[in-house]
Design an enzyme around this catalytic site. Structure first.
Site, PDB file in Angstrom:
ATOM      1  N   LYS A  65       0.848  -1.205   0.000  1.00 49.77           N
ATOM      2  CA  LYS A  65       0.000   0.000   0.000  1.00 49.77           C
ATOM      3  C   LYS A  65       0.881   1.251   0.000  1.00 49.77           C
ATOM      4  O   LYS A  65       2.089   1.157   0.233  1.00 49.77           O
ATOM      5  CB  LYS A  65      -0.917  -0.021   1.228  1.00 49.77           C
ATOM      6  CG  LYS A  65      -0.178   0.006   2.567  1.00 49.77           C
ATOM      7  CD  LYS A  65      -1.111  -0.241   3.736  1.00 49.77           C
ATOM      8  CE  LYS A  65      -0.356  -0.200   5.049  1.00 49.77           C
ATOM      9  NZ  LYS A  65      -1.206  -0.604   6.186  1.00 49.77           N
ATOM     10  N   ARG A 164     -10.400   0.065  15.230  1.00 48.96           N
ATOM     11  CA  ARG A 164     -10.388   0.775  13.951  1.00 48.96           C
ATOM     12  C   ARG A 164     -11.311  -0.004  13.032  1.00 48.96           C
ATOM     13  O   ARG A 164     -12.501  -0.120  13.330  1.00 48.96           O
ATOM     14  CB  ARG A 164      -8.941   0.878  13.420  1.00 48.96           C
ATOM     15  CG  ARG A 164      -8.741   1.935  12.372  1.00 48.96           C
ATOM     16  CD  ARG A 164      -7.298   2.003  11.868  1.00 48.96           C
ATOM     17  NE  ARG A 164      -6.823   0.751  11.304  1.00 48.96           N
ATOM     18  CZ  ARG A 164      -5.638   0.573  10.748  1.00 48.96           C
ATOM     19  NH1 ARG A 164      -4.777   1.590  10.691  1.00 48.96           N
ATOM     20  NH2 ARG A 164      -5.265  -0.586  10.256  1.00 48.96           N
ATOM     21  N   TYR A 304      15.312  30.668   5.092  1.00 48.20           N
ATOM     22  CA  TYR A 304      14.186  31.400   5.695  1.00 48.20           C
ATOM     23  C   TYR A 304      14.360  31.574   7.200  1.00 48.20           C
ATOM     24  O   TYR A 304      14.670  30.628   7.918  1.00 48.20           O
ATOM     25  CB  TYR A 304      12.881  30.639   5.465  1.00 48.20           C
ATOM     26  CG  TYR A 304      12.407  30.620   4.032  1.00 48.20           C
ATOM     27  CD1 TYR A 304      12.167  31.791   3.340  1.00 48.20           C
ATOM     28  CD2 TYR A 304      12.177  29.406   3.397  1.00 48.20           C
ATOM     29  CE1 TYR A 304      11.713  31.763   2.020  1.00 48.20           C
ATOM     30  CE2 TYR A 304      11.728  29.363   2.088  1.00 48.20           C
ATOM     31  CZ  TYR A 304      11.500  30.548   1.404  1.00 48.20           C
ATOM     32  OH  TYR A 304      11.065  30.507   0.110  1.00 48.20           O
ATOM     33  N   MET A 352      11.016  24.172   0.384  1.00 51.13           N
ATOM     34  CA  MET A 352      10.169  23.257  -0.381  1.00 51.13           C
ATOM     35  C   MET A 352      10.977  22.389  -1.337  1.00 51.13           C
ATOM     36  O   MET A 352      10.745  21.191  -1.452  1.00 51.13           O
ATOM     37  CB  MET A 352       9.115  24.058  -1.157  1.00 51.13           C
ATOM     38  CG  MET A 352       8.063  23.177  -1.804  1.00 51.13           C
ATOM     39  SD  MET A 352       6.832  24.093  -2.739  1.00 51.13           S
ATOM     40  CE  MET A 352       5.844  24.812  -1.449  1.00 51.13           C
TER      41      MET A 352
HETATM   42  C1  PLP Z   1      -0.347  -1.619   6.796  1.00 48.72           C
HETATM   43  C2  PLP Z   1      -0.879  -2.884   7.319  1.00 48.72           C
HETATM   44  C3  PLP Z   1      -0.020  -3.966   7.571  1.00 48.72           C
HETATM   45  C4  PLP Z   1       1.486  -3.874   7.450  1.00 48.72           C
HETATM   46  O1  PLP Z   1       2.005  -3.234   8.594  1.00 48.72           O
HETATM   47  P1  PLP Z   1       3.588  -3.163   8.888  1.00 48.72           P
HETATM   48  O2  PLP Z   1       3.653  -2.713  10.290  1.00 48.72           O
HETATM   49  O3  PLP Z   1       4.147  -2.137   7.963  1.00 48.72           O
HETATM   50  O4  PLP Z   1       4.124  -4.512   8.656  1.00 48.72           O
HETATM   51  C5  PLP Z   1      -0.597  -5.153   7.967  1.00 48.72           C
HETATM   52  N1  PLP Z   1      -1.929  -5.271   8.142  1.00 48.72           N
HETATM   53  C6  PLP Z   1      -2.779  -4.238   7.930  1.00 48.72           C
HETATM   54  C7  PLP Z   1      -4.229  -4.427   8.145  1.00 48.72           C
HETATM   55  C8  PLP Z   1      -2.279  -3.019   7.527  1.00 48.72           C
HETATM   56  O5  PLP Z   1      -3.134  -1.995   7.327  1.00 48.72           O
END
Ligand code: PLP
Length: 415
Positions: A65, A164, A304, A352
């Site tokens: 992701k 969550r 800056y 930036m």
């Molecule tokens: C992002 C995520 C992971 C991976 O987490 P890491 O700590 O980066 O290994 C695993 N399970 C879910 C549900 C996640 O959202």
């Protein structure tokens, strides 16, 4: 090391070339200003190393992701598959579609919640597995899939303490039953997510540590009780999974049938006490080029707000990378960059698109030289870790890595 300027096309010297087909387009050479180097072999090696530490029957899901935590989802997925990752985890529909468009046929689980019928329809079409937390989503999937002629595989998520995503764990068995009654849905898995698997493992006298250790244990117990009840109902649970990187490195008791590995895939440990027996190789290196050298007297304010005043006659180097590229502005004045084995301090406010380095102590540094902000210069030394940055600005390595977005070209490396 070769002269960095000769690797760059720079500006064309001959203004009237006839055939430019072999030349990179003006201004778009990836190593012109700043870039991210991503080692596919490191990711492959990390998956292999993790799998060696796991039961051979346990699968590894590569979590790609957020564009592969800033490394690029597609090259990461390719490298992870080469190391034995059997499926992928993404957060959004778009991230899943990107993998399908790149040709990956492996199972893909969307870890976020999809609530629109249109999103779920796309999921079905691309054979991505959605995460289901409520009966509403399950019914949407049922309706979409019942007309399509093929069942829709979903994973049910139960919340065991993260608070969550997911159905309350006590609702899990009932939901699993209801989903199993829907003839166009295949319950492909039941999973949960740990809230504090990176907590210290050694029991100490610290009250907080006890609570954290207890939290993982409590989540495990709740998850196991859901699985037991579902099995008692005579239902197939499908794939069982609970562990993120921290859970994976913490204990095999958290592995079940599959582990969902993000951070460790990219070569980083979620906490200093986890995974010390496993050689993980950082996969990302961030580099930038010196675009101007200046000699200034003592007493000159830099960048800056003049947050830095030179204390001596100084040589300053402007480097073409800034907070819009993913270097947190909060690191202003705390960052160090590597050049030929030396750590050189960044001074004044990070802006930036640029930052200023004090190179007074590196008289050999030339215009166009490459400095390394993250990672090592040579694959041998440890280099600069994202933890160094996150500790300095009060965040976590995850946020540092996925802060590198598309503005910086990403270059795959073979080592
Ligand atoms: C992002 C995520 C992971 C991976 O987490 P890491 O700590 O980066 O290994 C695993 N399970 C879910 C549900 C996640 O959202």
């Amino acid at each position: 090391m070769s002269d960095p300027m000769t690797q760059s096309p720079g500006l064309p010297l001959d203004p009237t070339p006839t055939d430019r087909s072999n030349q990179p387009e003006l201004g778009t050479h990836p190593r012109q200003r700043a870039w991210v180097e991503v080692s596919g072999p490191a990711i492959t090696a990390n998956v292999r190393a993790l799998r060696r530490s796991m039961d051979p029957g346990c699968q590894l899901m590569a979590v790609v992701k957020a564009d592969g935590y800033g490394h690029g989802a597609v090259p990461v997925a390719r490298a992870a598959a080469a190391g034995g990752a059997s499926c992928f985890g993404v957060a959004t529909l778009g991230e899943g579609l990107e993998l399908r468009q790149a040709g990956f046929q492996e199972p893909v689980l969307v870890l976020g919640n999809l609530i629109q019928p249109e999103e779920l329809r796309n999921c079905l079409q691309a054979q991505l597995m959605p995460t289901v937390s409520t009966m509403r989503e399950a019914l949407l999937c049922q309706n979409l899939a019942s007309g399509s002629g093929r069942p829709m595989a979903v994973h049910l998520k139960v919340d065991t303490g993260m608070t969550r995503l997911g159905a309350d764990w006590q609702e899990g068995p009932r939901l699993a039953q209801a989903i199993s009654n829907l003839d166009s849905i295949q319950l492909a898995g039941i999973y949960s997510h740990l809230a504090h698997a990176d907590a210290p493992i050694n029991q100490t006298l610290d009250q907080q540590d006890h609570q954290d250790e207890d939290l993982s244990r409590l989540q495990l117990q709740r998850y196991q009780s859901v699985l037991a009840e579902v099995q008692n109902q005579g239902l197939a649970v499908g794939c069982r999974h609970l562990a993120n990187s921290a859970g994976t490195l913490r204990s095999p008791s958290l592995h079940f049938d599959l582990v969902r590995v993000g951070l460790a895939l990219y070569g980083h440990r979620p906490a200093a006490h986890l995974g010390n027996g496993i050689a993980l190789r950082p996969a990302m290196r961030v580099r930038a080029r010196v675009s101007l050298l200046r000699d200034v007297p003592a007493g000159v304010g830099v960048s800056y707000g003049h947050r830095f005043i030179t204390q001596r006659p100084s040589r300053l180097a402007v480097v073409g990378i800034g907070y819009a590229d993913g270097v947190p502005r909060l690191l202003s004045g705390q960052l160090k960059v590597l050049h030929r084995g030396r750590l050189l301090p960044q001074v004044g406010a990070i802006t930036m698109d640029q930052m200023v380095i004090d190179v007074t102590d590196a008289p050999d540094l030339e215009l166009g030289a490459t400095v390394t902000l993250l990672g090592s210069e040579n694959d041998i030394e440890p280099g600069i870790s994202p933890e160094t940055w996150s500790d300095a600005c009060g965040t976590i390595p995850w946020e540092i890595l996925c802060g590198f977005k598309h503005r910086l070209p990403r270059l795959g490396t073979d080592s």
